[in-house]
Design a protein around this motif. Structure first.
Motif, PDB file in Angstrom:
ATOM      1  N   LYS A   1      31.713  49.208  43.635  1.00  0.00           N
ATOM      2  CA  LYS A   1      32.234  49.126  41.793  1.00  0.00           C
ATOM      3  C   LYS A   1      29.992  48.595  41.306  1.00  0.00           C
ATOM      4  O   LYS A   1      30.266  48.864  40.026  1.00  0.00           O
ATOM      5  CB  LYS A   1      32.092  47.156  41.843  1.00  0.00           C
ATOM      6  CG  LYS A   1      32.106  46.793  40.331  1.00  0.00           C
ATOM      7  CD  LYS A   1      33.707  46.041  40.958  1.00  0.00           C
ATOM      8  CE  LYS A   1      33.824  45.406  39.029  1.00  0.00           C
ATOM      9  NZ  LYS A   1      35.098  44.845  39.263  1.00  0.00           N
ATOM     10  N   LYS A   2      28.938  48.480  41.660  1.00  0.00           N
ATOM     11  CA  LYS A   2      28.318  48.208  41.570  1.00  0.00           C
ATOM     12  C   LYS A   2      27.243  49.641  40.220  1.00  0.00           C
ATOM     13  O   LYS A   2      26.030  49.358  39.807  1.00  0.00           O
ATOM     14  CB  LYS A   2      27.258  47.356  42.212  1.00  0.00           C
ATOM     15  CG  LYS A   2      26.917  48.572  43.717  1.00  0.00           C
ATOM     16  CD  LYS A   2      26.341  47.523  44.139  1.00  0.00           C
ATOM     17  CE  LYS A   2      25.891  47.687  45.531  1.00  0.00           C
ATOM     18  NZ  LYS A   2      25.365  47.714  46.498  1.00  0.00           N
TER      19      LYS A   2
ATOM     20  N   ILE B   1      32.328  50.355  32.656  1.00  0.00           N
ATOM     21  CA  ILE B   1      33.156  51.538  31.897  1.00  0.00           C
ATOM     22  C   ILE B   1      32.719  53.068  31.056  1.00  0.00           C
ATOM     23  O   ILE B   1      33.513  53.899  30.794  1.00  0.00           O
ATOM     24  CB  ILE B   1      33.501  50.426  30.953  1.00  0.00           C
ATOM     25  CG1 ILE B   1      34.705  49.276  31.806  1.00  0.00           C
ATOM     26  CG2 ILE B   1      34.666  51.023  29.918  1.00  0.00           C
ATOM     27  CD1 ILE B   1      35.228  48.156  30.587  1.00  0.00           C
TER      28      ILE B   1
ATOM     29  N   TRP C   1      41.699  50.686  35.750  1.00  0.00           N
ATOM     30  CA  TRP C   1      40.580  49.999  37.171  1.00  0.00           C
ATOM     31  C   TRP C   1      41.425  49.309  37.982  1.00  0.00           C
ATOM     32  O   TRP C   1      42.013  48.398  37.364  1.00  0.00           O
ATOM     33  CB  TRP C   1      39.493  48.765  36.444  1.00  0.00           C
ATOM     34  CG  TRP C   1      38.236  50.354  35.531  1.00  0.00           C
ATOM     35  CD1 TRP C   1      38.434  50.998  34.439  1.00  0.00           C
ATOM     36  CD2 TRP C   1      36.519  49.885  36.190  1.00  0.00           C
ATOM     37  NE1 TRP C   1      37.119  50.602  34.259  1.00  0.00           N
ATOM     38  CE2 TRP C   1      36.197  50.499  35.024  1.00  0.00           C
ATOM     39  CE3 TRP C   1      35.931  49.278  36.897  1.00  0.00           C
ATOM     40  CZ2 TRP C   1      34.853  50.637  35.388  1.00  0.00           C
ATOM     41  CZ3 TRP C   1      34.887  49.238  37.347  1.00  0.00           C
ATOM     42  CH2 TRP C   1      34.343  50.023  36.072  1.00  0.00           C
ATOM     43  N   ARG C   2      41.450  49.434  39.306  1.00  0.00           N
ATOM     44  CA  ARG C   2      41.855  49.371  39.878  1.00  0.00           C
ATOM     45  C   ARG C   2      40.900  48.291  41.161  1.00  0.00           C
ATOM     46  O   ARG C   2      40.066  48.513  41.458  1.00  0.00           O
ATOM     47  CB  ARG C   2      43.096  49.961  40.915  1.00  0.00           C
ATOM     48  CG  ARG C   2      44.026  50.320  39.565  1.00  0.00           C
ATOM     49  CD  ARG C   2      45.168  49.566  39.768  1.00  0.00           C
ATOM     50  NE  ARG C   2      45.599  48.816  40.574  1.00  0.00           N
ATOM     51  CZ  ARG C   2      46.485  49.411  41.957  1.00  0.00           C
ATOM     52  NH1 ARG C   2      47.229  50.442  41.938  1.00  0.00           N
ATOM     53  NH2 ARG C   2      47.119  48.058  42.710  1.00  0.00           N
ATOM     54  N   GLN C   3      41.219  47.446  41.749  1.00  0.00           N
ATOM     55  CA  GLN C   3      39.755  46.991  42.613  1.00  0.00           C
ATOM     56  C   GLN C   3      40.647  46.916  44.009  1.00  0.00           C
ATOM     57  O   GLN C   3      42.395  47.611  44.066  1.00  0.00           O
ATOM     58  CB  GLN C   3      39.843  45.161  42.046  1.00  0.00           C
ATOM     59  CG  GLN C   3      39.622  44.464  41.229  1.00  0.00           C
ATOM     60  CD  GLN C   3      38.853  45.221  40.390  1.00  0.00           C
ATOM     61  OE1 GLN C   3      37.385  45.311  41.045  1.00  0.00           O
ATOM     62  NE2 GLN C   3      38.182  43.981  39.350  1.00  0.00           N
ATOM     63  N   ILE C   4      39.644  47.650  44.771  1.00  0.00           N
ATOM     64  CA  ILE C   4      39.446  48.274  46.149  1.00  0.00           C
ATOM     65  C   ILE C   4      39.782  46.580  47.293  1.00  0.00           C
ATOM     66  O   ILE C   4      38.471  46.021  47.471  1.00  0.00           O
ATOM     67  CB  ILE C   4      38.749  49.237  46.987  1.00  0.00           C
ATOM     68  CG1 ILE C   4      39.415  50.417  45.955  1.00  0.00           C
ATOM     69  CG2 ILE C   4      39.517  49.760  48.487  1.00  0.00           C
ATOM     70  CD1 ILE C   4      39.293  51.693  46.269  1.00  0.00           C
TER      71      ILE C   4
ATOM     72  N   SER D   1      33.074  40.719  50.172  1.00  0.00           N
ATOM     73  CA  SER D   1      33.151  40.315  49.589  1.00  0.00           C
ATOM     74  C   SER D   1      31.921  40.649  47.868  1.00  0.00           C
ATOM     75  O   SER D   1      31.802  40.210  47.304  1.00  0.00           O
ATOM     76  CB  SER D   1      32.543  38.312  49.012  1.00  0.00           C
ATOM     77  OG  SER D   1      31.150  38.242  49.605  1.00  0.00           O
ATOM     78  N   VAL D   2      30.197  41.327  49.046  1.00  0.00           N
ATOM     79  CA  VAL D   2      29.842  42.452  47.714  1.00  0.00           C
ATOM     80  C   VAL D   2      30.095  42.826  47.020  1.00  0.00           C
ATOM     81  O   VAL D   2      30.036  43.672  46.226  1.00  0.00           O
ATOM     82  CB  VAL D   2      28.275  41.103  47.396  1.00  0.00           C
ATOM     83  CG1 VAL D   2      27.214  41.660  46.911  1.00  0.00           C
ATOM     84  CG2 VAL D   2      27.978  39.780  47.968  1.00  0.00           C
TER      85      VAL D   2
ATOM     86  N   GLN E   1      31.956  45.855  46.580  1.00  0.00           N
ATOM     87  CA  GLN E   1      32.997  46.108  46.562  1.00  0.00           C
ATOM     88  C   GLN E   1      33.250  47.609  45.524  1.00  0.00           C
ATOM     89  O   GLN E   1      32.744  47.707  44.944  1.00  0.00           O
ATOM     90  CB  GLN E   1      34.141  45.262  45.600  1.00  0.00           C
ATOM     91  CG  GLN E   1      35.481  45.453  45.674  1.00  0.00           C
ATOM     92  CD  GLN E   1      35.817  44.199  44.769  1.00  0.00           C
ATOM     93  OE1 GLN E   1      35.531  44.019  43.946  1.00  0.00           O
ATOM     94  NE2 GLN E   1      36.987  43.782  45.461  1.00  0.00           N
TER      95      GLN E   1
END
Lengths: 262, 130
Positions: free
Chosen positions: A108-109, A113, A165-168, A173-174, A176
């Protein structure tokens, strides 16, 4: 879902086997592909398809006051309205539109978009350059499904884009990862005038203050002066090659950057 | 410059959670998230009475740029959803920590929030992203 059979459309007699699908089926295939990234079955893939005549809108439109009535009307005149799970705006679908969808996993980091839109804009721009067409990306006011990442030629829109976007789920916790679906709809062949009339009628019936202007668009047949099979023979191999190149380079680029947390 | 609230807990996926005086938890998305998404046009929340699980999808937020999952920071039962967002989704952009909340949960285990980030941890995660 495992690798879809359409993800690497093959050429037969110089023409690809890109299918024309019902909108719901095509969109479900895209979501299945996204789910395969969420489930860790693949890190990246793509899908190319054409769609039967329909109007595809984000879910938000289903909450418009007149939506159900509008849906009945457009269904009656042969333009069924189908909901999609990406953001954006109304997109008219018809077999002259080439749909390209990519899915990929990213830390994610490491992605925004904007980055995600460029993941699809750049291979399309590259494919067009192989056809001798100088394309770019940007906003075109008055175009269908306008945003900052339309693919454009001569300041006219040739492709629209949208993403989901789907979160996995992660135990970390950091760090991701996310699974991202980006769609592009490329105008390959007209008649376009009727498309915009239908879209504008949709807006009017839903009291949406937007008007699509015909002269803000261009289709590949207008540039390449070809149509039908001859046009398909020209453009489809370039799009397929470009997406395969994207897939190869994406896999190489991300092989060391993804979080091993699933 | 994004706004942060010291009293909130955060997920790296940009949801916030506020523990209310009655022990319920209110959930929304952060100022940074709404800025990244752009104009929010639709929020799909879970239904009142539905069970949600910590770290799992509980809804969707759709903007002019993209649509994205919303994760619940805690497990529990949904006791309220922000119906006002149906008519005014732009409230998420205008007031992400107050009027733009998404849903409230009666948690089964508040200690799940111990795994969430505090404001400094969330700021650090954002700085690392940049």
């Amino acid at each position: 879902m495992k690798q879809t059979q359409f993800s690497t459309a093959k050429l037969k007699d110089g023409v690809s086997d890109i299918p024309i699908l019902n909108a719901k089926i095509g969109l479900d295939l895209e979501l299945n592909l996204l789910q395969s990234v969420v489930d860790g079955e693949t890190h990246a893939d793509f899908l190319i398809w054409r769609c039967e005549q329909s109007l595809v809108v984000p879910k938000s439109f289903s909450h418009k006051a007149n939506f159900k009535l509008t849906q009945k009307y457009f269904n009656y005149i042969g333009w069924p309205i189908v909901l999609r799970e990406t953001g954006g705006d109304l997109t008219p679908q018809y077999p002259g539109m080439l749909n390209v969808a990519i899915v990929f996993r990213s830390a994610k980091k490491a992605v925004s978009i904007r980055d995600s839109y460029l993941e699809i804009c750049q291979p399309i721009i590259h494919a067009l350059s192989r056809l001798g067409i100088n394309a770019s990306y940007g906003s075109i006011n008055g175009a269908f499904c306008n945003g900052d990442y339309n693919v454009t030629v001569n300041n006219k829109k040739i492709a629209g884009t949208a993403q989901r976007w789907r979160q996995i789920k992660s135990v970390d916790s950091v760090n991701q990862d996310v699974a991202i679906l980006v769609q592009a709809a490329i105008l390959t062949e007209g008649p376009l005038t009727y498309l915009w009339q239908i879209c504008n009628e949709f807006y009017q019936r839903n009291d949406i203050n937007y008007f699509i202007e015909e002269d803000k668009h261009i289709a590949l047949n207008e540039i390449l002066k070809e149509s039908g099979i001859a046009l398909a023979k020209k453009i489809e191999p370039q799009i397929i090659d470009s997406m395969e190149d994207w897939l190869d380079s994406y896999k190489q680029k991300t092989s060391t950057t993804l979080n091993n947390n699933h | 410059m994004s706004e942060f609230r010291k009293e909130l807990k955060y997920l790296p996926s940009h949801e916030w959670a506020r523990v209310e005086e009655d022990g319920t938890v209110t959930i929304g998305i952060t100022d940074h998230a709404q800025e990244s998404l752009g104009d929010v046009v639709y929020v799909e929340t879970p239904e009142v009475g539905a069970d949600v699980n910590a770290g799992e999808e509980a809804g969707v937020v759709e903007s002019v740029k993209a649509a994205s999952d919303i994760f619940s920071p805690v497990s529990g039962v949904v006791i309220a959803v922000n119906e006002a967002l149906g008519d005014a989704p732009e409230t998420v952009n205008e007031s992400p920590y107050d009027d733009g909340w998404f849903f409230k949960v009666k948690p089964t285990d508040l200690s799940e929030l111990d795994d969430a980030l505090d404001v400094d941890g969330y700021k650090a995660a954002l700085e690392e992203d940049e």
